[in-house]
Motif scaffolding. Structure first.
Motif, mmCIF file in Angstrom:
data_model
loop_
_atom_site.group_PDB
_atom_site.id
_atom_site.type_symbol
_atom_site.label_atom_id
_atom_site.label_comp_id
_atom_site.label_asym_id
_atom_site.label_seq_id
_atom_site.Cartn_x
_atom_site.Cartn_y
_atom_site.Cartn_z
ATOM 1 N N ASN A 97 -15.557 -24.242 18.155
ATOM 2 C CA ASN A 97 -15.246 -23.080 20.005
ATOM 3 C C ASN A 97 -15.062 -23.358 19.335
ATOM 4 O O ASN A 97 -13.502 -24.699 19.222
ATOM 5 C CB ASN A 97 -16.036 -24.789 20.576
ATOM 6 N N VAL A 98 -13.334 -22.820 19.697
ATOM 7 C CA VAL A 98 -11.993 -22.952 20.521
ATOM 8 C C VAL A 98 -12.169 -23.232 22.127
ATOM 9 O O VAL A 98 -12.465 -23.033 22.933
ATOM 10 C CB VAL A 98 -11.273 -21.040 20.426
ATOM 11 N N TYR A 99 -10.435 -24.366 21.851
ATOM 12 C CA TYR A 99 -10.328 -24.625 23.854
ATOM 13 C C TYR A 99 -9.609 -23.924 24.369
ATOM 14 O O TYR A 99 -8.322 -24.377 23.221
ATOM 15 C CB TYR A 99 -10.496 -25.759 23.602
ATOM 16 N N GLU A 100 -9.390 -23.997 25.237
ATOM 17 C CA GLU A 100 -7.259 -23.097 25.814
ATOM 18 C C GLU A 100 -6.476 -24.414 25.978
ATOM 19 O O GLU A 100 -7.082 -25.536 26.343
ATOM 20 C CB GLU A 100 -7.486 -22.568 26.745
ATOM 21 N N GLY A 101 -5.306 -24.502 25.105
ATOM 22 C CA GLY A 101 -4.949 -24.957 25.558
ATOM 23 C C GLY A 101 -2.981 -25.113 26.695
ATOM 24 O O GLY A 101 -4.263 -24.293 27.556
ATOM 25 N N ARG A 102 -2.257 -24.111 25.570
ATOM 26 C CA ARG A 102 -1.139 -23.943 26.495
ATOM 27 C C ARG A 102 -1.504 -22.602 26.783
ATOM 28 O O ARG A 102 -1.046 -21.594 27.264
ATOM 29 C CB ARG A 102 0.090 -23.717 26.003
ATOM 30 N N GLY A 103 -2.359 -21.831 26.035
ATOM 31 C CA GLY A 103 -2.852 -20.621 25.913
ATOM 32 C C GLY A 103 -2.127 -19.471 25.079
ATOM 33 O O GLY A 103 -0.753 -19.975 24.438
ATOM 34 N N TRP A 104 -2.111 -18.404 24.724
ATOM 35 C CA TRP A 104 -1.010 -17.050 24.403
ATOM 36 C C TRP A 104 -0.215 -16.843 24.445
ATOM 37 O O TRP A 104 0.901 -16.917 24.666
ATOM 38 C CB TRP A 104 -1.912 -15.692 24.266
ATOM 39 N N ASP A 105 0.471 -17.442 26.804
ATOM 40 C CA ASP A 105 1.312 -16.487 26.950
ATOM 41 C C ASP A 105 2.271 -18.364 26.839
ATOM 42 O O ASP A 105 3.564 -17.819 27.284
ATOM 43 C CB ASP A 105 1.142 -16.426 28.494
ATOM 44 N N ASN A 106 1.801 -19.091 27.042
ATOM 45 C CA ASN A 106 2.640 -20.760 27.224
ATOM 46 C C ASN A 106 3.494 -21.277 25.288
ATOM 47 O O ASN A 106 2.526 -21.403 24.783
ATOM 48 C CB ASN A 106 2.151 -21.022 28.481
ATOM 49 N N MET A 107 4.465 -21.083 26.135
ATOM 50 C CA MET A 107 5.619 -22.201 24.603
ATOM 51 C C MET A 107 4.725 -23.307 23.787
ATOM 52 O O MET A 107 4.314 -24.114 25.301
ATOM 53 C CB MET A 107 6.221 -21.977 24.846
ATOM 54 N N GLY A 108 4.300 -23.389 23.264
ATOM 55 C CA GLY A 108 3.957 -24.960 22.755
ATOM 56 C C GLY A 108 4.769 -26.450 22.852
ATOM 57 O O GLY A 108 6.043 -25.922 22.665
ATOM 58 N N ALA A 109 4.400 -27.347 22.182
ATOM 59 C CA ALA A 109 5.020 -28.060 21.988
ATOM 60 C C ALA A 109 5.054 -29.439 20.678
ATOM 61 O O ALA A 109 4.969 -30.200 20.588
ATOM 62 C CB ALA A 109 5.335 -29.279 22.848
ATOM 63 N N HIS A 110 4.590 -28.175 19.537
ATOM 64 C CA HIS A 110 3.017 -28.379 18.488
ATOM 65 C C HIS A 110 4.579 -27.958 17.101
ATOM 66 O O HIS A 110 3.962 -29.581 16.245
ATOM 67 C CB HIS A 110 2.280 -27.315 18.125
ATOM 68 N N ALA A 111 5.317 -28.268 17.260
ATOM 69 C CA ALA A 111 6.422 -27.824 15.681
ATOM 70 C C ALA A 111 7.917 -27.917 16.543
ATOM 71 O O ALA A 111 8.771 -26.774 16.439
ATOM 72 C CB ALA A 111 6.155 -26.802 14.985
ATOM 73 N N LYS A 112 8.596 -28.507 16.393
ATOM 74 C CA LYS A 112 10.323 -28.696 16.986
ATOM 75 C C LYS A 112 10.948 -27.354 15.795
ATOM 76 O O LYS A 112 10.569 -27.801 14.961
ATOM 77 C CB LYS A 112 10.648 -30.529 16.749
ATOM 78 N N GLY A 113 12.053 -26.719 17.039
ATOM 79 C CA GLY A 113 12.457 -25.939 16.356
ATOM 80 C C GLY A 113 11.673 -24.542 15.790
ATOM 81 O O GLY A 113 12.365 -23.828 15.563
ATOM 82 N N MET A 114 9.824 -24.767 16.073
ATOM 83 C CA MET A 114 9.227 -22.833 15.887
ATOM 84 C C MET A 114 8.990 -23.126 17.138
ATOM 85 O O MET A 114 8.312 -22.155 16.286
ATOM 86 C CB MET A 114 8.322 -23.811 14.646
ATOM 87 N N ASN A 115 8.591 -24.032 18.054
ATOM 88 C CA ASN A 115 7.667 -23.598 19.516
ATOM 89 C C ASN A 115 7.966 -21.314 19.788
ATOM 90 O O ASN A 115 7.246 -21.687 20.339
ATOM 91 C CB ASN A 115 7.793 -24.616 20.392
ATOM 92 N N ASP A 116 8.700 -21.609 19.988
ATOM 93 C CA ASP A 116 9.031 -20.850 20.096
ATOM 94 C C ASP A 116 8.612 -19.652 19.523
ATOM 95 O O ASP A 116 9.025 -17.907 19.755
ATOM 96 C CB ASP A 116 11.026 -20.387 21.047
ATOM 97 N N VAL A 117 8.231 -19.298 18.304
ATOM 98 C CA VAL A 117 8.524 -18.266 17.562
ATOM 99 C C VAL A 117 6.510 -18.635 16.761
ATOM 100 O O VAL A 117 6.178 -17.708 15.892
ATOM 101 C CB VAL A 117 9.493 -18.382 16.361
ATOM 102 N N SER A 118 6.023 -18.979 17.564
ATOM 103 C CA SER A 118 4.985 -19.328 16.958
ATOM 104 C C SER A 118 4.173 -20.077 17.596
ATOM 105 O O SER A 118 3.792 -20.283 19.002
ATOM 106 C CB SER A 118 4.626 -20.574 15.817
ATOM 107 N N ILE A 119 2.556 -19.412 17.549
ATOM 108 C CA ILE A 119 1.409 -20.195 18.046
ATOM 109 C C ILE A 119 0.533 -21.783 17.194
ATOM 110 O O ILE A 119 0.592 -21.947 15.679
ATOM 111 C CB ILE A 119 0.323 -18.935 17.704
ATOM 112 N N GLY A 120 0.456 -22.379 18.013
ATOM 113 C CA GLY A 120 0.000 -23.966 17.494
ATOM 114 C C GLY A 120 -1.307 -24.063 17.899
ATOM 115 O O GLY A 120 -2.018 -24.214 18.626
ATOM 116 N N ILE A 121 -1.552 -23.655 16.593
ATOM 117 C CA ILE A 121 -3.530 -24.315 16.565
ATOM 118 C C ILE A 121 -4.055 -25.370 16.339
ATOM 119 O O ILE A 121 -3.409 -25.662 14.631
ATOM 120 C CB ILE A 121 -4.471 -23.133 16.022
ATOM 121 N N SER A 122 -4.708 -26.640 16.626
ATOM 122 C CA SER A 122 -4.783 -27.903 16.142
ATOM 123 C C SER A 122 -6.461 -27.952 15.588
ATOM 124 O O SER A 122 -7.142 -27.179 16.468
ATOM 125 C CB SER A 122 -3.878 -28.997 17.284
ATOM 126 N N PHE A 123 -7.014 -28.674 15.173
ATOM 127 C CA PHE A 123 -8.215 -28.913 14.657
ATOM 128 C C PHE A 123 -8.244 -30.637 14.964
ATOM 129 O O PHE A 123 -7.628 -31.364 14.878
ATOM 130 C CB PHE A 123 -8.086 -28.955 12.875
#
Length: 189
Positions: A97-123
């Protein structure tokens, strides 16, 4: 409450055509009992990168286990790191299953310097010496396809491992080798 199916089958019928789309079931924040975010920053779509990480934790093999892990991750991110919310846009459990974190519409904090141009998916799990189960890999690929079909991920996106943008072992050696076989994997940013 009954447990959800692992994927939805969406049907569209017409006189001459029938179209079926299989997409992952995304377990919403309410289901894993998320704390509210302290704040949000909108993410502009479509993003040009998908960044894959692992949680470096025990794996989650059921909805209950995954939800427990995700609540712990969110608490750590909000209280110890002082971030607004859980770092990832989505998490993928060993239950498929996939679990919603910040979702599609909110910027993540998963990769400094890349958060505003990426979707972060963590296994969920640690993938240094083992591969994720096939259901976990399939769910991630389906989520990416869903993001493209929704216009949230560019059709020409680049797939990166977390270690390519941050000084980390994430997503683990075995998962990183697996990612190099996927469509859109890029050795360069």
């Amino acid at each position: 409450m009954s447990l959800p199916l692992r994927m939805w089958l969406i049907g569209e019928t017409g006189r001459k055509k029938k179209k079926l789309l299989i997409r992952p079931l995304v377990i919403p924040r309410e289901r894993w009992e998320a704390n509210p975010p302290k704040g949000t920053t909108a993410l502009r779509h479509p993003v040009n990168y998908v960044i894959i990480s692992h949680t470096a934790s025990e794996p989650g093999h059921s909805i209950a286990e995954c939800c427990t892990h995700i609540r712990i991750f969110q608490k750590f991110h909000q209280e110890s790191r002082n971030w607004d919310d859980i770092a990832y846009n989505f998490l993928v459990g060993g239950d498929g299953n996939v679990y919603e974190g910040r979702g599609w519409d909110n910027m993540g904090a998963h990769a400094k310097g890349m958060n505003d141009v990426s979707i972060g998916i963590s296994f969920i799990g640690t993938f240094v010496d083992v591969l994720p189960p096939p259901s976990q890999i399939r769910a991630c690929k389906m989520l990416i396809d869903e993001g493209i079909s929704l216009g949230n991920i560019s059709a020409n996106y680049k797939l990166l491992g977390h270690r390519q943008v941050s000084p980390t072992e994430s997503p683990g050696e075995m998962l990183y080798k697996e990612l190099q076989k996927w469509n859109h994997w890029s050795p360069e940013i």
